[in-house]
Scaffold this active site. Structure first.
Site, PDB file in Angstrom:
ATOM      1  N   HIS A 152      48.298  15.105  27.418  1.00  0.00           N
ATOM      2  CA  HIS A 152      47.567  16.349  27.630  1.00  0.00           C
ATOM      3  C   HIS A 152      46.122  16.185  27.149  1.00  0.00           C
ATOM      4  O   HIS A 152      45.795  15.255  26.419  1.00  0.00           O
ATOM      5  CB  HIS A 152      48.284  17.502  26.910  1.00  0.00           C
ATOM      6  CG  HIS A 152      47.802  18.862  27.280  1.00  0.00           C
ATOM      7  ND1 HIS A 152      47.485  19.205  28.562  1.00  0.00           N
ATOM      8  CD2 HIS A 152      47.558  19.969  26.521  1.00  0.00           C
ATOM      9  CE1 HIS A 152      47.082  20.455  28.592  1.00  0.00           C
ATOM     10  NE2 HIS A 152      47.114  20.940  27.371  1.00  0.00           N
TER      11      HIS A 152
ATOM     12  N   CYS B  39      51.696  20.882  31.915  1.00  0.00           N
ATOM     13  CA  CYS B  39      51.150  19.563  31.591  1.00  0.00           C
ATOM     14  C   CYS B  39      51.833  18.828  30.437  1.00  0.00           C
ATOM     15  O   CYS B  39      52.454  17.786  30.636  1.00  0.00           O
ATOM     16  CB  CYS B  39      49.659  19.696  31.293  1.00  0.00           C
ATOM     17  SG  CYS B  39      48.684  20.251  32.713  1.00  0.00           S
TER      18      CYS B  39
END
Length: 465
Positions: free
Chosen positions: A110, A56
């Site tokens: 994130h 991510c």
């Protein structure tokens, strides 16, 4: 889609977490994704798009800054790019600086609050942090001590009982508020990231008995063990742990992943419908992307965090006013290219120091000669402390995937992988050691070391005056 000549184009920037290109518009016969498929008919679908690091935060940081991981120095889930490249102007920040209203709903950077970047946005972020309550609704899962409970959840609840339904509702409401000014609206959906939680009606789309198991579920023997992993992300869930993942459990997980895609697809449909209702579609660039792909038991791997095709290849669709519609491009493109591409489409000067290439020409000529390679990387061990021991550098050409595992400190090559996609599209047989491939290895090694700059389609990109 016609460009309203007096208006600057809006941008609807749709991110989907952990979505591999297993969609109807990519030719999949199982997954039901009618809304993403509808978007594909309005734009160009990129069949060979790759992320720069298949997890991510590093992937999203690379895309949002237009820099590759070795420049951002973000190879883990904790480092913030403002600590490594503090003065960088992000993609939405560049639009903001050029007079756009920029806003973020859902997961764009994130997840943790500490990973956000207020400089990117004109207004406070909405629903950027995922609480446990957004992932689960059933008491048995909410009451576990860990943030991770079951790996999937089925509940007969409305769409907005889960986080992605809430994100869609907020996106619809926000479009109505910002419709009269040029906007860059980023909308990030969590599913199909684990846990595979979705309302029952999306599970009901699929018959579990008809779901087929992965063809090859053993990790290859002729590659270094560290090229793979022990599926640690999945094993953190309470119903998995160290248990053997049975065929029955595999089918349950596949069922959950497919249901989660269809759930998110429906939320995307709500946002696209509102764009239409507000008569904004004709002057809006719509981009749909995922931060990386995903393994679903292939080669014995679950989730992401490798350099393989299933983890690095991503869905990417760009629908822009005045550009081609319903076309597929097989050109090699990278997520790091989105920053210069969107700047180009908006009519801005492309900033210096970006490490991607505007692929705007492909939106009118999808089959023109383009990049000769796409680049990804991944550190080992994953979840390292301090610095990693190794960095795996992967290069995808039209035919091959070539990977070098290098010592992080000395850059000494410790291992090499080579996969011939014409003969081995599942990347099951590392042919790097075959004497017959010695010349090809030498050629690919040089190309990898020359890097992304030499792989650019220099002759094909129109010079900006």
């Amino acid at each position: 889609m016609e460009l309203h000549s007096q208006m600057r184009p809006n941008v609807l920037f749709i991110a989907v977490d952990d979505l591999r290109p297993q969609l109807g518009c990519y030719g999949d016969k199982v997954v039901q994704s009618p809304n993403i498929d509808r978007l594909a008919k309005l734009g160009v679908l990129f069949n060979r798009a790759y992320c720069q690091q298949a997890v991510c935060s590093p992937s999203r940081t690379s895309l949002m800054t237009g820099r590759r991981p070795n420049t951002t120095k973000v190879w883990d889930l904790k480092t913030h790019f403002r600590t490594t490249i503090p003065d960088v102007i992000t993609l939405p920040q560049y639009f903001k600086n050029n007079g756009y209203h920029t806003q973020s709903i859902g997961k764009i950077y994130h997840d943790p609050r500490s990973a956000q970047d207020s400089l990117s946005w004109s207004a406070p972020e909405i629903l950027v942090v995922t609480a446990k309550k957004g992932k689960y609704v059933l008491p048995d899962n909410l009451l576990t001590k860990s943030s991770k409970a079951a790996s999937s959840e089925i509940a007969d609840v409305p769409d907005n009982a889960y986080i992605d339904g809430k994100v869609a509702d907020q996106a619809v409401a926000t479009l109505g508020k910002i419709k009269d000014k040029p906007f860059f609206l980023a909308v990030g959906f969590r599913r199909p990231h684990l846990p595979f939680s979705a309302p029952k009606k999306y599970w009901d789309i699929y018959d579990r008995d008809k779901i087929t198991l992965p063809a090859e579920r053993e990790f290859p023997t002729n590659v270094p063990s560290y090229a793979g992993h022990n599926s640690q992300e999945l094993r953190g869930y309470t119903d998995i742990g160290k248990n053997v993942i049975t065929d029955e459990k595999v089918k349950e997980l596949l069922h959950g992943y497919y249901a989660a895609i269809s759930y998110t697809d429906a939320q995307i449909g709500k946002v696209l419908d509102e764009l239409d209702r507000l008569n904004l579609t004709g002057n809006t660039i719509v981009v749909l992307w995922s931060d990386h792909g995903f393994h679903l038991g292939e080669k014995g791997l679950w989730a992401k965090s490798t350099n393989y095709e299933l983890d690095t290849r991503v869905p990417l669709i760009v629908a822009a006013p005045g550009k081609k519609q319903g076309i597929m491009s097989n050109a090699l493109v990278e997520l790091v290219d989105l920053y210069p591409t969107l700047a180009d489409l908006a009519g801005f000067q492309i900033p210096d120091n970006l490490e991607g290439v505007s692929f705007m020409p492909l939106l009118t000529q999808p089959d023109m000669p383009w990049k000769s390679a796409a680049f990804s990387q991944f550190p080992r061990p994953w979840m390292y402390k301090g610095n990693p021991n190794l960095m795996g550098y992967a290069m995808r050409t039209e035919r091959y995937r070539y990977v070098e595992w290098r010592d992080f400190k000395t850059a000494e090559v410790r291992a090499v992988e080579l996969y011939d996609h014409r003969l081995d599209p599942l990347e099951l047989n590392n042919v790097a050691e075959l004497p017959a491939n010695a010349v090809k290895i030498k050629e690919l090694k040089q190309k990898l070391h020359e890097g992304w700059i030499k792989a650019k389609p220099i002759a094909n990109v129109p010079k900006r005056l």
